[in-house]
Design an enzyme around this catalytic site. Sequence first.
Site, PDB file in Angstrom:
ATOM      1  CG  HIS A 145      -2.106  -0.900   1.089  1.00 17.49           C
ATOM      2  ND1 HIS A 145      -2.043  -2.230   1.442  1.00 17.49           N
ATOM      3  CD2 HIS A 145      -3.369  -0.694   0.621  1.00 17.49           C
ATOM      4  CE1 HIS A 145      -3.227  -2.789   1.209  1.00 17.49           C
ATOM      5  NE2 HIS A 145      -4.031  -1.888   0.713  1.00 17.49           N
ATOM      6  CE  LYS A 149      -3.933  -0.549   4.591  1.00 16.92           C
ATOM      7  NZ  LYS A 149      -5.265   0.049   4.865  1.00 16.92           N
TER       8      LYS A 149
END
Length: 252
Positions: A145, A149
């Site tokens: 990600h 995040k």
Amino acid sequence: MNILICGFAGKMGQTIYNLAKKTKYLTVTEGLVLPEMLEDYKGKFEGVNVISNINESKLADIVIDFSFHTVTKQVLDFCVSRNIPLVLGTTGHTNEELKQIEEASKKIAIFKSNNMSVGVYVLNELIKEATKRLENWDIEIIEKHHHHKVDAPSGTAKMMVDSVREVKKDINVVVGRTEGDAKRNNNDVTLHSIRGGGYVGEHEIEYVSDSEVIKITHEAFSKEVFADGALKATQFLYGKKAGLYNMKNLFQ
């Protein structure tokens, strides 16, 4: 149907708002932001009443929450008090927060998924089938990600573990490996998290034997795949009786 988006200022909130404008029956009428963001967002979006206190909502028929897990209790209390259904896309919940969600679902309809993508739903169905057929193979899960995040492993990676566990009850979940503690046990399912750049979301599960490997991968190119799923969930949930629903309910 009038929608209140919690986390309106976030990337997912804005993506849902823009996608909803293209639909016929869904209208984002309210957006919840942090108090320090109110001045920057209020009055900037045509037809949207931007608020910083969820209890100021006057128009919502349904709530979509993509904010932060620590806000979930407040959102649940609001929805229960107004008898409003909730689409919950927030991840990273504690065990206590998960219990609160379960309790609230006895009073209102809640659609909860750590990933709203149609492709991820299919990915998890494939995982169940692969786990049945590859009974003694080693299993590794890798998720990637963007660098913003905050939770790890991702909610989707945890969904993948749950799919394995449906078939293989006695797995031992290992989060990463550290020096001096890297030996694999037979029932380990290991989760690896990568954070960097602009990854929207990439998840891979590897089934490894002594002589071959099978990889099943899902990669999201845009947050619209999650927003589209959230809006489909919104349409599905409206009018449903109290209960806890998920992607399986949506596609069956």
